[in-house]
Motif scaffolding. Structure first.
Motif, mmCIF file in Angstrom:
data_model
loop_
_atom_site.group_PDB
_atom_site.id
_atom_site.type_symbol
_atom_site.label_atom_id
_atom_site.label_comp_id
_atom_site.label_asym_id
_atom_site.label_seq_id
_atom_site.Cartn_x
_atom_site.Cartn_y
_atom_site.Cartn_z
ATOM 1 N N VAL A 1 -4.900 8.714 15.610
ATOM 2 C CA VAL A 1 -5.906 8.169 14.702
ATOM 3 C C VAL A 1 -5.433 6.811 14.209
ATOM 4 O O VAL A 1 -4.325 6.686 13.685
ATOM 5 N N SER A 2 -6.253 5.794 14.400
ATOM 6 C CA SER A 2 -5.930 4.443 13.937
ATOM 7 C C SER A 2 -6.744 4.135 12.681
ATOM 8 O O SER A 2 -7.947 4.425 12.631
ATOM 9 N N ILE A 3 -6.104 3.555 11.669
ATOM 10 C CA ILE A 3 -6.808 3.252 10.422
ATOM 11 C C ILE A 3 -6.559 1.820 9.975
ATOM 12 O O ILE A 3 -5.570 1.184 10.367
ATOM 13 N N ASP A 4 -7.465 1.310 9.152
ATOM 14 C CA ASP A 4 -7.268 0.014 8.516
ATOM 15 C C ASP A 4 -7.997 0.005 7.176
ATOM 16 O O ASP A 4 -9.154 0.434 7.090
ATOM 17 N N PHE A 5 -7.319 -0.460 6.143
ATOM 18 C CA PHE A 5 -7.914 -0.625 4.817
ATOM 19 C C PHE A 5 -8.105 -2.105 4.511
ATOM 20 O O PHE A 5 -7.289 -2.944 4.912
ATOM 21 N N GLU A 6 -9.150 -2.426 3.769
ATOM 22 C CA GLU A 6 -9.282 -3.707 3.081
ATOM 23 C C GLU A 6 -9.279 -3.402 1.595
ATOM 24 O O GLU A 6 -9.795 -2.351 1.168
ATOM 25 N N THR A 7 -8.694 -4.293 0.788
ATOM 26 C CA THR A 7 -8.591 -4.038 -0.648
ATOM 27 C C THR A 7 -9.346 -5.085 -1.451
ATOM 28 O O THR A 7 -9.524 -6.229 -1.020
ATOM 29 N N ALA A 8 -9.771 -4.684 -2.648
ATOM 30 C CA ALA A 8 -10.565 -5.554 -3.508
ATOM 31 C C ALA A 8 -9.726 -6.622 -4.203
ATOM 32 O O ALA A 8 -10.213 -7.711 -4.512
ATOM 33 N N ASN A 9 -8.471 -6.294 -4.449
ATOM 34 C CA ASN A 9 -7.593 -7.221 -5.159
ATOM 35 C C ASN A 9 -6.152 -6.947 -4.749
ATOM 36 O O ASN A 9 -5.908 -6.269 -3.746
ATOM 37 N N GLU A 10 -5.204 -7.479 -5.514
ATOM 38 C CA GLU A 10 -3.796 -7.329 -5.140
ATOM 39 C C GLU A 10 -3.258 -5.917 -5.358
ATOM 40 O O GLU A 10 -2.175 -5.582 -4.863
ATOM 41 N N LYS A 11 -3.982 -5.078 -6.063
ATOM 42 C CA LYS A 11 -3.520 -3.711 -6.307
ATOM 43 C C LYS A 11 -3.735 -2.856 -5.056
ATOM 44 O O LYS A 11 -4.824 -2.868 -4.478
ATOM 45 N N ARG A 12 -2.720 -2.131 -4.678
ATOM 46 C CA ARG A 12 -2.814 -1.317 -3.471
ATOM 47 C C ARG A 12 -3.788 -0.147 -3.648
ATOM 48 O O ARG A 12 -4.244 0.411 -2.657
ATOM 49 N N PHE A 13 -4.121 0.208 -4.889
ATOM 50 C CA PHE A 13 -5.056 1.316 -5.110
ATOM 51 C C PHE A 13 -6.485 0.805 -5.312
ATOM 52 O O PHE A 13 -7.280 1.406 -6.028
ATOM 53 N N MET B 1 -13.188 -1.238 -9.694
ATOM 54 C CA MET B 1 -12.462 -2.330 -10.354
ATOM 55 C C MET B 1 -12.894 -3.637 -9.717
ATOM 56 O O MET B 1 -13.611 -3.651 -8.710
ATOM 57 N N GLY B 2 -12.469 -4.748 -10.306
ATOM 58 C CA GLY B 2 -12.922 -6.056 -9.870
ATOM 59 C C GLY B 2 -12.304 -6.542 -8.574
ATOM 60 O O GLY B 2 -11.245 -6.069 -8.140
ATOM 61 N N PHE B 3 -12.979 -7.520 -7.966
ATOM 62 C CA PHE B 3 -12.502 -8.184 -6.765
ATOM 63 C C PHE B 3 -11.875 -9.530 -7.133
ATOM 64 O O PHE B 3 -12.313 -10.178 -8.094
ATOM 65 N N THR B 4 -10.895 -9.957 -6.367
ATOM 66 C CA THR B 4 -10.388 -11.321 -6.509
ATOM 67 C C THR B 4 -11.041 -12.185 -5.443
ATOM 68 O O THR B 4 -11.406 -11.706 -4.359
ATOM 69 N N SER B 5 -11.176 -13.469 -5.750
ATOM 70 C CA SER B 5 -11.801 -14.388 -4.799
ATOM 71 C C SER B 5 -10.988 -14.487 -3.515
ATOM 72 O O SER B 5 -11.553 -14.649 -2.428
ATOM 73 N N PHE B 6 -9.663 -14.372 -3.629
ATOM 74 C CA PHE B 6 -8.812 -14.463 -2.442
ATOM 75 C C PHE B 6 -9.111 -13.321 -1.476
ATOM 76 O O PHE B 6 -9.279 -13.535 -0.273
ATOM 77 N N ASN B 7 -9.180 -12.101 -1.989
ATOM 78 C CA ASN B 7 -9.447 -10.960 -1.120
ATOM 79 C C ASN B 7 -10.832 -11.045 -0.492
ATOM 80 O O ASN B 7 -11.006 -10.749 0.697
ATOM 81 N N THR B 8 -11.820 -11.445 -1.304
ATOM 82 C CA THR B 8 -13.171 -11.602 -0.756
ATOM 83 C C THR B 8 -13.197 -12.678 0.327
ATOM 84 O O THR B 8 -13.878 -12.539 1.344
#
Length: 202
Positions: free
Chosen positions: A4-16, A43-50
C-alpha cells in the motif's frame, strides 16, 4: 506481494494537519485499488502549504475530518506493508494525527521509496519524486496526494523489476534493507544496512 502506497498533504507546518490523503494498493505488476480524500484538518492553512499543493480552507470546508475517514484508512493500512516517498514525513503525519485525535494505531510495516531508490539507482542526481518520475518516464501532477502515492507505487514496481525480485523478503535482501514498523504508540524506522566497501590492493 501486495503493498500500500500513501501520501499526505498538510494544511500547515503541524504534522497533525493532514488536508489530503492518497492511497494506492498495488503489487509488483499493477495498481489494484486507489482511494483519495480531502480532509478537513479543523485548523488554518498557511500560504506556503497552499502554494505547494493548491488546497485551501474553502476546498476542505465540507470534507470529512481525519477521525471520520480513519476507519477506511485503517482497513487499507493495518497488517500491510505501507510505502511512502520520504516516509519519515508521512509516517510522522500519521502518528501525530492519531495521537492528536486519540485514535488507535494500526499494526503495519513500512518502507521508504526514497531510500530504496538510493540503493537501486545510486547514480541519479537526486532521489526526489519528480526526478525519479522523469527518469522512468512517468508523468504526474506533483503534490497531489493520489498522484504522488501512485508514482511511489510505480517506483517500487520498477525497483522490483530492476532487482528481479518476486517477493518482498527477497527484494529487501538484495537491497540490504529492513522494514520499519508502526504499532500502538510506537514505531521502528526502516534500516539500510551498510554495504561492505571494496578493498583496493596494490
Amino acid at each position: 506481494m501486495n503493498f500500500v502506497s500513501i501520501d499526505f498533504e498538510t494544511a500547515n507546518e503541524k504534522r497533525f494537519s493532514p488536508c489530503a490523503i492518497g492511497v494506492v494498493v498495488a503489487n509488483e505488476h499493477e495498481v489494484l485499488d486507489e482511494f483519495y480524500s480531502l480532509i478537513n484538518p479543523l485548523m488554518g492553512f498557511t500560504s506556503f502549504n497552499t502554494y505547494i499543493h493548491g488546497i485551501t480552507e474553502e476546498d476542505v470546508a465540507d470534507a470529512p475530518t481525519f477521525p471520520q475517514i480513519w476507519p477506511t484508512l485503517h482497513k487499507y493500512l493495518s497488517e500491510n506493508t505501507v510505502v511512502a516517498h520520504n516516509a519519515s514525513f508521512d509516517m510522522s503525519v500519521l502518528r501525530q494525527t492519531l495521537d492528536y485525535f486519540n485514535l488507535t494505531y494500526p499494526d503495519m510495516d513500512y518502507l521508504c521509496t526514497a531510500n530504496i531508490s538510493k540503493r537501486v539507482w545510486p547514480d541519479l542526481i537526486n532521489h526526489k519524486l519528480n526526478t525519479l518520475a522523469a527518469h522512468h518516464g512517468i508523468a504526474f501532477e506533483h503534490h497531489h496526494a493520489l498522484e504522488d502515492a501512485r508514482v511511489a507505487a510505480k517506483i517500487l514496481m520498477k525497483a522490483f523489476s530492476t532487482y528481479q525480485a518476486d517477493s518482498m523478503d527477497i527484494f529487501l535482501g538484495k537491497c540490504n534493507m529492513t522494514k520499519g514498523r508502526i504499532y500502538e504508540h510506537g514505531y521502528v524506522p526502516p534500516r539500510a544496512k551498510k554495504t561492505a566497501k571494496r578493498k583496493l590492493y596494490f
